[in-house]
Design a protein around this motif. Structure first.
Motif, PDB file in Angstrom:
ATOM      1  N   ILE A   1       0.835  -1.202   0.000  1.00 13.11           N
ATOM      2  CA  ILE A   1       0.000   0.000   0.000  1.00 13.11           C
ATOM      3  C   ILE A   1       0.873   1.256   0.000  1.00 13.11           C
ATOM      4  O   ILE A   1       0.601   2.220  -0.730  1.00 13.11           O
ATOM      5  CB  ILE A   1      -0.942  -0.008   1.216  1.00 13.11           C
ATOM      6  CG1 ILE A   1      -2.038  -1.061   1.017  1.00 13.11           C
ATOM      7  CG2 ILE A   1      -1.571   1.369   1.445  1.00 13.11           C
ATOM      8  CD1 ILE A   1      -2.931  -1.263   2.227  1.00 13.11           C
ATOM      9  N   CYS A   2       1.938   1.249   0.795  1.00 18.64           N
ATOM     10  CA  CYS A   2       2.837   2.406   0.855  1.00 18.64           C
ATOM     11  C   CYS A   2       3.552   2.626  -0.479  1.00 18.64           C
ATOM     12  O   CYS A   2       3.676   3.765  -0.951  1.00 18.64           O
ATOM     13  CB  CYS A   2       3.866   2.218   1.966  1.00 18.64           C
ATOM     14  SG  CYS A   2       3.169   2.260   3.634  1.00 18.64           S
ATOM     15  N   ILE A   3       4.021   1.536  -1.097  1.00 14.84           N
ATOM     16  CA  ILE A   3       4.695   1.646  -2.390  1.00 14.84           C
ATOM     17  C   ILE A   3       3.720   2.149  -3.452  1.00 14.84           C
ATOM     18  O   ILE A   3       4.055   3.014  -4.266  1.00 14.84           O
ATOM     19  CB  ILE A   3       5.290   0.281  -2.801  1.00 14.84           C
ATOM     20  CG1 ILE A   3       6.403  -0.122  -1.833  1.00 14.84           C
ATOM     21  CG2 ILE A   3       5.840   0.338  -4.228  1.00 14.84           C
ATOM     22  CD1 ILE A   3       6.929  -1.520  -2.055  1.00 14.84           C
ATOM     23  N   LEU A   4       2.500   1.604  -3.437  1.00 15.68           N
ATOM     24  CA  LEU A   4       1.479   2.058  -4.383  1.00 15.68           C
ATOM     25  C   LEU A   4       1.202   3.543  -4.198  1.00 15.68           C
ATOM     26  O   LEU A   4       1.064   4.290  -5.184  1.00 15.68           O
ATOM     27  CB  LEU A   4       0.204   1.248  -4.177  1.00 15.68           C
ATOM     28  CG  LEU A   4      -1.040   1.693  -4.955  1.00 15.68           C
ATOM     29  CD1 LEU A   4      -0.778   1.689  -6.450  1.00 15.68           C
ATOM     30  CD2 LEU A   4      -2.227   0.786  -4.625  1.00 15.68           C
TER      31      LEU A   4
ATOM     32  N   LEU B   1       1.512   6.506  -6.987  1.00 17.07           N
ATOM     33  CA  LEU B   1       0.402   7.396  -7.332  1.00 17.07           C
ATOM     34  C   LEU B   1       0.804   8.857  -7.209  1.00 17.07           C
ATOM     35  O   LEU B   1       0.426   9.691  -8.039  1.00 17.07           O
ATOM     36  CB  LEU B   1      -0.803   7.097  -6.433  1.00 17.07           C
ATOM     37  CG  LEU B   1      -1.491   5.753  -6.666  1.00 17.07           C
ATOM     38  CD1 LEU B   1      -2.581   5.530  -5.627  1.00 17.07           C
ATOM     39  CD2 LEU B   1      -2.081   5.670  -8.069  1.00 17.07           C
ATOM     40  N   CYS B   2       1.587   9.188  -6.188  1.00 16.51           N
ATOM     41  CA  CYS B   2       2.043  10.569  -6.012  1.00 16.51           C
ATOM     42  C   CYS B   2       2.950  11.000  -7.159  1.00 16.51           C
ATOM     43  O   CYS B   2       2.901  12.150  -7.603  1.00 16.51           O
ATOM     44  CB  CYS B   2       2.771  10.720  -4.681  1.00 16.51           C
ATOM     45  SG  CYS B   2       1.676  10.646  -3.239  1.00 16.51           S
ATOM     46  N   PHE B   3       3.786  10.092  -7.655  1.00 18.07           N
ATOM     47  CA  PHE B   3       4.599  10.382  -8.843  1.00 18.07           C
ATOM     48  C   PHE B   3       3.692  10.734 -10.020  1.00 18.07           C
ATOM     49  O   PHE B   3       3.934  11.707 -10.744  1.00 18.07           O
ATOM     50  CB  PHE B   3       5.469   9.172  -9.189  1.00 18.07           C
ATOM     51  CG  PHE B   3       6.831   9.161  -8.565  1.00 18.07           C
ATOM     52  CD1 PHE B   3       7.974   9.226  -9.343  1.00 18.07           C
ATOM     53  CD2 PHE B   3       6.974   9.074  -7.191  1.00 18.07           C
ATOM     54  CE1 PHE B   3       9.232   9.207  -8.767  1.00 18.07           C
ATOM     55  CE2 PHE B   3       8.233   9.051  -6.599  1.00 18.07           C
ATOM     56  CZ  PHE B   3       9.371   9.118  -7.391  1.00 18.07           C
ATOM     57  N   GLN B   4       2.649   9.924 -10.217  1.00 19.72           N
ATOM     58  CA  GLN B   4       1.742  10.156 -11.341  1.00 19.72           C
ATOM     59  C   GLN B   4       1.000  11.481 -11.191  1.00 19.72           C
ATOM     60  O   GLN B   4       0.850  12.239 -12.158  1.00 19.72           O
ATOM     61  CB  GLN B   4       0.738   9.008 -11.430  1.00 19.72           C
ATOM     62  CG  GLN B   4       1.356   7.660 -11.750  1.00 19.72           C
ATOM     63  CD  GLN B   4       0.361   6.528 -11.654  1.00 19.72           C
ATOM     64  OE1 GLN B   4      -0.739   6.584 -12.221  1.00 19.72           O
ATOM     65  NE2 GLN B   4       0.703   5.481 -10.924  1.00 19.72           N
ATOM     66  N   PHE B   5       0.507  11.766  -9.983  1.00 19.31           N
ATOM     67  CA  PHE B   5      -0.223  13.007  -9.753  1.00 19.31           C
ATOM     68  C   PHE B   5       0.665  14.220 -10.011  1.00 19.31           C
ATOM     69  O   PHE B   5       0.235  15.207 -10.614  1.00 19.31           O
ATOM     70  CB  PHE B   5      -0.741  13.056  -8.311  1.00 19.31           C
ATOM     71  CG  PHE B   5      -1.754  11.995  -7.985  1.00 19.31           C
ATOM     72  CD1 PHE B   5      -2.512  11.395  -8.985  1.00 19.31           C
ATOM     73  CD2 PHE B   5      -1.949  11.579  -6.681  1.00 19.31           C
ATOM     74  CE1 PHE B   5      -3.442  10.422  -8.693  1.00 19.31           C
ATOM     75  CE2 PHE B   5      -2.869  10.598  -6.368  1.00 19.31           C
ATOM     76  CZ  PHE B   5      -3.618  10.014  -7.374  1.00 19.31           C
TER      77      PHE B   5
ATOM     78  N   LEU C   1      -0.317  11.070   3.357  1.00 21.49           N
ATOM     79  CA  LEU C   1       0.851  11.156   4.233  1.00 21.49           C
ATOM     80  C   LEU C   1       2.154  11.381   3.462  1.00 21.49           C
ATOM     81  O   LEU C   1       3.013  12.143   3.889  1.00 21.49           O
ATOM     82  CB  LEU C   1       0.968   9.880   5.075  1.00 21.49           C
ATOM     83  CG  LEU C   1      -0.116   9.673   6.151  1.00 21.49           C
ATOM     84  CD1 LEU C   1       0.035   8.306   6.799  1.00 21.49           C
ATOM     85  CD2 LEU C   1      -0.032  10.775   7.207  1.00 21.49           C
ATOM     86  N   VAL C   2       2.296  10.696   2.314  1.00 20.82           N
ATOM     87  CA  VAL C   2       3.582  10.764   1.602  1.00 20.82           C
ATOM     88  C   VAL C   2       3.613  11.838   0.521  1.00 20.82           C
ATOM     89  O   VAL C   2       4.698  12.199   0.045  1.00 20.82           O
ATOM     90  CB  VAL C   2       3.934   9.400   0.966  1.00 20.82           C
ATOM     91  CG1 VAL C   2       3.949   8.309   2.013  1.00 20.82           C
ATOM     92  CG2 VAL C   2       2.974   9.038  -0.163  1.00 20.82           C
ATOM     93  N   LYS C   3       2.461  12.358   0.129  1.00 24.20           N
ATOM     94  CA  LYS C   3       2.412  13.306  -0.986  1.00 24.20           C
ATOM     95  C   LYS C   3       3.286  14.540  -0.783  1.00 24.20           C
ATOM     96  O   LYS C   3       4.043  14.907  -1.704  1.00 24.20           O
ATOM     97  CB  LYS C   3       0.965  13.722  -1.268  1.00 24.20           C
ATOM     98  CG  LYS C   3       0.833  14.652  -2.468  1.00 24.20           C
ATOM     99  CD  LYS C   3      -0.621  14.819  -2.873  1.00 24.20           C
ATOM    100  CE  LYS C   3      -1.432  15.530  -1.823  1.00 24.20           C
ATOM    101  NZ  LYS C   3      -2.813  15.805  -2.270  1.00 24.20           N
ATOM    102  N   PRO C   4       3.257  15.221   0.368  1.00 21.67           N
ATOM    103  CA  PRO C   4       4.116  16.413   0.509  1.00 21.67           C
ATOM    104  C   PRO C   4       5.600  16.099   0.324  1.00 21.67           C
ATOM    105  O   PRO C   4       6.321  16.845  -0.350  1.00 21.67           O
ATOM    106  CB  PRO C   4       3.815  16.885   1.944  1.00 21.67           C
ATOM    107  CG  PRO C   4       2.457  16.357   2.240  1.00 21.67           C
ATOM    108  CD  PRO C   4       2.402  15.016   1.561  1.00 21.67           C
TER     109      PRO C   4
END
Length: 223
Positions: A119-122, A126-130, A200-203
């Motif tokens: 889930i964390c890797i996914l 996703l954040c890379f894509q966004f 959580l990881v996006k910023p």
């Protein structure tokens, strides 16, 4: 010819797809159930002689076609970029599962750890894509099309769509196997956990990408 900025965004997008695929692969490897949108191809791959990645690509191509049906004349040709994205992502999912094939998860806690790590890797993928803001995947495009058609919001549509995917998966599971397969506690954990993990990881991910890979431009969308 693509300019340097567009090339960088494309690289980030492809990296995001690759990272996301390895996250999905690890979730599948846990055998605790996959996310709602992936549950349909997963159940189908358990029954038919097709790989999981092939079923993922097929599902996304179908969702792309449904966007045309839903939007009709409002369908934009740029959405067709979702077709090669679907095929590429399907190939990546199979590659990820091949890489994980030698791993053995026997204890339940090992499966839970694999699920959470996946889930964390996914979420990172996703954040890379966004951040790249190149295109959306077919499932997101499908949900955005529904939101546009019914004048709703993506968040509301996603909840309904997730339940629809799970319902289809459960129906197919009982039709194919006369018992529930592919939909387990991991499906609920993924449905609730991916969005939380992204938040959580996006910023951190966006800061890293803008300072390192996309440092030459300031026009990247702020998700």
């Amino acid at each position: 010819m693509l300019d340097a900025h567009t090339q960088k965004r494309l690289v980030v997008f492809l990296l995001g797809l690759s990272i996301a695929a390895f996250g999905v692969g690890l979730i599948v490897k846990s055998e605790l159930g996959v996310s709602p949108v992936m549950s349909v191809p997963y159940v189908v791959s358990l029954y038919l002689p097709f790989t999981f990645g092939t079923c993922v690509a097929a599902e996304q191509i179908i969702l792309l076609a449904l966007q045309k049906v839903i939007l009709k004349s409002d369908f934009k040709l740029k959405a067709l970029w979702q077709f090669p994205t679907a095929v590429f992502f399907g190939v990546l999912c199979d590659a990820a599962l091949f890489c994980y094939s030698s791993f053995s998860l026997t204890a339940y806690y090992e499966r839970i750890l694999a699920l959470c790590l996946g889930i964390c890797i996914l979420a990172i993928g996703l954040c890379f894509q966004f951040t790249a803001n190149v295109s959306v995947t077919a499932p997101d495009g499908f949900m955005l099309a529904l939101a546009q058609r019914f004048r709703s919001t993506y968040a509301k549509v996603k909840v309904s769509a997730d339940w629809l995917f799970v319902a289809v998966s459960v129906g197919l599971s009982f039709y194919f196997f006369a018992e529930l397969q592919g939909v387990r506690e991991g499906t609920l954990i993924s449905a609730l956990g991916v969005g939380t993990a992204v938040g959580l990881v996006k910023p951190t991910v966006q800061t890293f990408l803008r300072e390192r890979l996309l440092a030459s431009t300031s026009s990247v969308r702020n998700e």
